[in-house]
Design a protein around this motif. Structure first.
Motif, short mmCIF file in Angstrom:
data_model
loop_
_atom_site.label_atom_id
_atom_site.label_comp_id
_atom_site.label_asym_id
_atom_site.label_seq_id
_atom_site.Cartn_x
_atom_site.Cartn_y
_atom_site.Cartn_z
N PHE A 113 0.84 -1.20 0.00
CA PHE A 113 0.00 0.00 0.00
C PHE A 113 0.87 1.25 0.00
CE2 PHE A 113 -3.26 2.93 1.75
CZ PHE A 113 -4.27 2.66 0.84
N LEU A 114 2.00 1.17 0.66
CA LEU A 114 2.95 2.27 0.64
C LEU A 114 3.46 2.51 -0.78
CD1 LEU A 114 4.71 4.24 2.34
CD2 LEU A 114 6.37 2.39 2.57
N GLY A 115 3.77 1.43 -1.49
CA GLY A 115 4.21 1.56 -2.88
C GLY A 115 3.14 2.14 -3.77
N LEU A 116 1.89 1.75 -3.54
CA LEU A 116 0.79 2.29 -4.34
C LEU A 116 0.66 3.79 -4.11
CD1 LEU A 116 -1.67 1.90 -6.17
CD2 LEU A 116 -3.00 1.33 -4.12
N ALA A 117 0.69 4.23 -2.84
CA ALA A 117 0.61 5.65 -2.54
C ALA A 117 1.76 6.43 -3.17
CB ALA A 117 0.58 5.87 -1.03
N MET A 118 2.93 5.81 -3.23
CA MET A 118 4.10 6.46 -3.83
C MET A 118 3.96 6.61 -5.33
SD MET A 118 8.06 5.11 -3.80
CE MET A 118 7.68 3.69 -4.84
N LEU A 119 3.37 5.61 -6.01
CA LEU A 119 3.35 5.59 -7.48
C LEU A 119 2.12 6.25 -8.09
CD1 LEU A 119 4.82 2.09 -8.39
CD2 LEU A 119 5.96 4.30 -8.31
N LEU A 120 1.04 6.38 -7.36
CA LEU A 120 -0.16 6.99 -7.94
C LEU A 120 0.11 8.39 -8.51
CD1 LEU A 120 -2.99 5.83 -5.50
CD2 LEU A 120 -2.71 5.20 -7.91
N PRO A 121 0.93 9.22 -7.86
CA PRO A 121 1.22 10.53 -8.48
C PRO A 121 2.15 10.44 -9.68
CG PRO A 121 1.61 10.56 -6.09
CD PRO A 121 1.49 9.13 -6.50
N GLN A 122 2.87 9.34 -9.83
CA GLN A 122 3.89 9.24 -10.88
C GLN A 122 3.41 8.50 -12.12
OE1 GLN A 122 6.73 10.80 -10.26
NE2 GLN A 122 6.24 11.19 -8.10
N CYS A 123 2.37 7.70 -12.01
CA CYS A 123 1.99 6.76 -13.08
C CYS A 123 0.58 7.03 -13.58
CB CYS A 123 2.06 5.32 -12.55
SG CYS A 123 3.63 4.90 -11.78
N ALA A 124 0.40 6.86 -14.89
CA ALA A 124 -0.95 6.96 -15.45
C ALA A 124 -1.79 5.77 -15.02
CB ALA A 124 -0.87 7.03 -16.97
#
Length: 403
Positions: free
Chosen positions: A320-331
């Motif tokens: 979940f930490l990885g998801l929160a990190m990548l949501l701003p970076q990935c389409a």
């Protein structure tokens, strides 16, 4: 005359016996074909494998209302029955998984872990009704940005001299497709490796290997998230192992909920500092960041505010930490085997044989609550989630949020 009568009688008997024999042969061949078809259907639909957690899927009969409502478009009714059996199995499996996740959340909420609050986390507001499907929009608009320790933090500790100058991601850096690959044993025999490697960014966790497992998990790694045990404990050989070289690294270590960053660094849960410094000395160009410990609790509060039950008072998972990190970076963020597919087993990881059912449904992290949020935000059909093995969540740049 008598000889003629005998000849006719013999001919009629031979004809009758031949006709009966022919009919029996046709009858046997028909039922042999039916038996073969049924056996194939059973093999495809209900084949059992060792150590796999199976559920009672029920029988497919002509009395089933889903069967009765079927409009047969092909000439082969048996193939249509087989397809309907697959649909029913998938429907039942999905219901079993989602029900189990809800049960775990309610068990946590009922006080099962009442005395398990090692980080002194206070009660925080929770959602008023069910799983909120718009949670990604809420995270995009009203949530604290992802935060790591940097040299501007008011931290009085020698480790500050070894923090990298470059950020984990540049402000203008973005990716089209991102893959978050779990360590789940359900990745075995998935044949997802090629698809995983086709993503622009691939995130993996802890000491999960790729060598020898490329067909199922791929070989590409862009970022690796580590818990502080992996950095600290000798068996992981963090400082010297090639597994952690030439990629972005992110480590987390939990603090007490109310601790300051200075209080935390003086007494972390796992004494990672020496190995962190040693790694940075050997690899001064490495982009190796440490998550700000308060960010873990910001993320936990967000998870609690979007779950209509009390969740366990422990940090969110690395996933979940990885998801929160990548949501701003990935389409688009594709998460592989975070929601268990039909390959579900009691094993924890694809790379060893440890058996522990809590790896799938959780008992320490608020894992079940996280998975329900992932399912709520998913845009893929059930076939992709529960058979192929991944959910797809739109990143901030792809969101269409109501104002």
């Amino acid at each position: 005359m008598r000889s003629i009568a005998i000849t006719v009688w013999f001919f009629l008997n031979v004809l009758l016996l031949g006709t009966v024999g022919y009919m029996v042969l046709i009858w046997i061949q028909h039922w042999r074909r039916v038996a073969i078809k049924n056996r194939q259907m059973n093999e495809i639909t209900y084949t059992r494998q060792p150590n796999v957690e199976y559920y009672d899927q029920g029988d497919v009969t002509t009395e089933d209302p889903m069967y009765k409502s079927k409009i047969f478009l092909s000439n082969n009714i048996e193939d249509d029955i087989l397809e309907k059996a697959k649909q029913i199995r998938l429907f039942n499996f999905k219901n079993k998984i989602t029900s189990r996740l809800r049960q775990v959340v309610m068990k946590e909420s009922s006080g099962y872990l009442k005395d398990a609050n090692p980080y002194n986390v206070p009660n925080k507001p929770q959602a008023t009704n069910g799983v909120q499907k718009n949670w990604v929009c809420d995270m995009a608009t009203g949530f604290d940005t992802f935060r790591t320790l940097d040299r501007q933090d008011d931290l009085d500790h020698p480790i500050m001299d070894y923090l990298p100058d470059e950020p984990l991601f540049d402000d203008d850096q973005s990716f089209n497709t991102c893959a978050i690959v779990s360590n789940a044993a359900t990745l075995r025999n998935s044949n997802l490796g090629y698809f995983i490697d086709s993503h622009d960014l691939v995130l993996r966790f802890n000491n999960a290997p790729t060598v020898g497992y490329e067909r199922d998990v791929g070989s590409k790694t862009t970022v690796r998230i580590l818990n502080s045990q992996v950095v600290t404990k000798p068996q992981f050989e963090f400082v010297t192992s090639p597994l952690y070289k030439r990629l972005k690294l992110l480590m987390w270590d939990p603090s007490n909920y109310s601790s300051t960053v200075n209080e935390w660094i003086q007494s972390p849960e796992h004494k990672f500092v020496n190995n962190y410094v040693a790694f940075r000395k050997l690899n001064p160009e490495s982009n190796f960041h440490i998550i700000h410990p308060q960010y873990l609790w910001y993320l936990w509060e967000f998870l609690q505010s979007h779950t209509a039950a009390r969740i366990s008072k422990n940090p969110p998972t690395s996933g979940f930490l990885g998801l929160a990190m990548l949501l701003p970076q990935c389409a688009v963020v594709n998460m592989f085997e975070f929601i268990p597919s039909e390959r579900l087993t009691h094993r924890c990881h694809y790379y060893h044989e440890k058996v522990d059912p809590t790896c799938t449904f959780g008992i320490w992290h608020p894992l079940a609550a996280e998975k329900l949020l992932m399912l709520a935000a998913n845009t893929m059909p059930d076939q992709t989630v529960f058979n192929t093995g991944y959910v797809s969540i739109p990143g901030y740049k792809s969101l269409q949020c109501n104002p």
